[in-house]
Enzyme design. Sequence first.
Site, PDB file in Angstrom:
ATOM      1  N   LYS A 114     -30.418  -9.769 -46.929  1.00  0.00           N
ATOM      2  CA  LYS A 114     -30.649 -10.178 -48.347  1.00  0.00           C
ATOM      3  C   LYS A 114     -28.904 -10.896 -48.351  1.00  0.00           C
ATOM      4  O   LYS A 114     -28.711 -11.935 -48.968  1.00  0.00           O
ATOM      5  CB  LYS A 114     -30.612  -8.971 -48.747  1.00  0.00           C
TER       6      LYS A 114
HETATM    7  C1  LIG Z   1     -35.772  -6.981 -48.890  1.00  0.00           C
HETATM    8  C2  LIG Z   1     -36.096  -6.489 -47.567  1.00  0.00           C
HETATM    9  C3  LIG Z   1     -37.365  -6.425 -46.536  1.00  0.00           C
HETATM   10  C4  LIG Z   1     -38.657  -7.667 -47.649  1.00  0.00           C
HETATM   11  O1  LIG Z   1     -38.675  -9.157 -48.509  1.00  0.00           O
HETATM   12  P1  LIG Z   1     -38.386  -8.964 -49.448  1.00  0.00           P
HETATM   13  O2  LIG Z   1     -38.839 -10.591 -49.143  1.00  0.00           O
HETATM   14  O3  LIG Z   1     -38.952  -8.895 -50.181  1.00  0.00           O
HETATM   15  O4  LIG Z   1     -40.221  -9.268 -48.905  1.00  0.00           O
HETATM   16  C5  LIG Z   1     -37.506  -5.885 -45.699  1.00  0.00           C
HETATM   17  N1  LIG Z   1     -36.801  -5.238 -45.276  1.00  0.00           N
HETATM   18  C6  LIG Z   1     -35.447  -5.506 -45.681  1.00  0.00           C
HETATM   19  C7  LIG Z   1     -34.372  -4.111 -44.784  1.00  0.00           C
HETATM   20  C8  LIG Z   1     -35.336  -5.370 -46.546  1.00  0.00           C
HETATM   21  O5  LIG Z   1     -33.919  -5.369 -47.472  1.00  0.00           O
END
Ligand SMILES: *Cc1c(COP(=O)(O)O)cnc(C)c1O
Length: 466
Positions: A114
């Site tokens: 993210k």
């Molecule tokens: C947010 C997250 C996901 C999922 O991502 P999406 O975009 O919601 O599909 C998977 N793994 C981790 C570690 C995350 O923080």
Amino acid sequence: MSLQYRSTRGQAPALDFEGVLLAGLARDGGLYLPETLPHFSYAELQSMRGMNYPELATTVIAPFIEGSIDRETLPQLVEASYGDFRHQAVAPVKQLDHEQWLLELFHGPTLAFKDFALQLLGRLFDHVLTRRAERVVIMGATSGDTGSAAIEGCRNCEQVDIFILHPDGRVSDVQRRQMTTVQSANVHNIAIRGNFDDCQALVKASFMADAFLPDGRSLVAVNSINWARIMAQIVYYFYAAFAVGGPDRAVNFSVPTGNFGDIYAGYLAHRMGLPINNLVIATNRNDVLHRMLTTGSYARQPIEASLSPSMDISISSNFERLLFDLYDCDAAHINSLMTAFSQGEINLSESVLSRAKTLFTSACVSDEETCHEIRTMWEKTGELLDPHTAIGTRAARQCMRDGEGPMVTLATAHPAKFPLAVAKANLGKEPELPSHLSDLFDREERFDTLDNDLLTVHAYMAEHCL
Ligand SMILES: *Cc1c(COP(=O)(O)O)cnc(C)c1O
């Protein structure tokens, strides 16, 4: 004229990039999408192959922001966003075996993918808002990873106050401390006496009525429905593909998925000209997407807690963006589908389902299989995977088809962020936090705990805005 964005439900005004950056959800309840997608020719892809990460990011993102951010500014914002990542490559690609690869997306400040979007988002906000001489208030709910990444992305923003709500006592110590030890005056952490759904309901209700904010300021969303987040994530699909032989050969990706944001970015890379054969939707037991692809029924389900909490979701908001394409951009149809879905379930037509299956495959991985995968990978390759990534590699092997070329699994988080799952895998080894976070448990925490009550939260926010 600058690129215009329109809502999947067709009832909200079209906006330019600056508009969607600050909008979040469209007024009609839909999600914004660019009217046309940029496309790279084969020759262009070949010329992009030698670029470093910031150069590639600038090239991929430029067409989306045309008219809103000028050409000299974008490379500076990109450079600043990825300059602090703790790996020179920013998004290194590692070989696991003959056909399997790992795209490491956890070298940013909060150790999850993210950061790729939120580091850039914070800088885009500050740039645009400074020019407009405006202040805004960011409000978000988090079950863990989004909150810390958003706070790190916005901690130095002059024009932004950020309020992040987390459920009191229900996020891991590492995740909470990554949020609450940030000592910037514009960062406000609130623990809510309730669960994640309560936090999200408070945020939703606040967006409906933001008059409680001082000086006519508006609320801005940083969850993955924000188009700018998706845009930033498209870049690393190109980067990884080039690292394993693209565009001369098509590649495949396995993506640990919750809200369908990350994998949707991969779909867009494909539509923008990157040769991709197979996009694997890897889910934990909260398998709404896997069931959709196997049965055609897209149905809400209650959330169950798993060892991969960042994928514990009941619906996948960004899936609406894919539906929009699958139904030939028919906004009226999407509008009625989503209205029907708010009752609990919709069924995709045969032709739509078979179209989705030409690119997407899926697998659902249990907690037990996740632990087994962490252990097996550790023994076979020496890589210590976080539980989300382990779901990805396991699903990758299940969905790999002969002769389709390299399979790249997105490593979405650093294992030290999820020590519980790693402990359950019984390796006799604990994942260590990287050096910039090694003193995390000695740092001072700063947050307030509030009742699950809208007026209480609003009064708090009005009082604490800078
Ligand atoms: C947010 C997250 C996901 C999922 O991502 P999406 O975009 O919601 O599909 C998977 N793994 C981790 C570690 C995350 O923080």
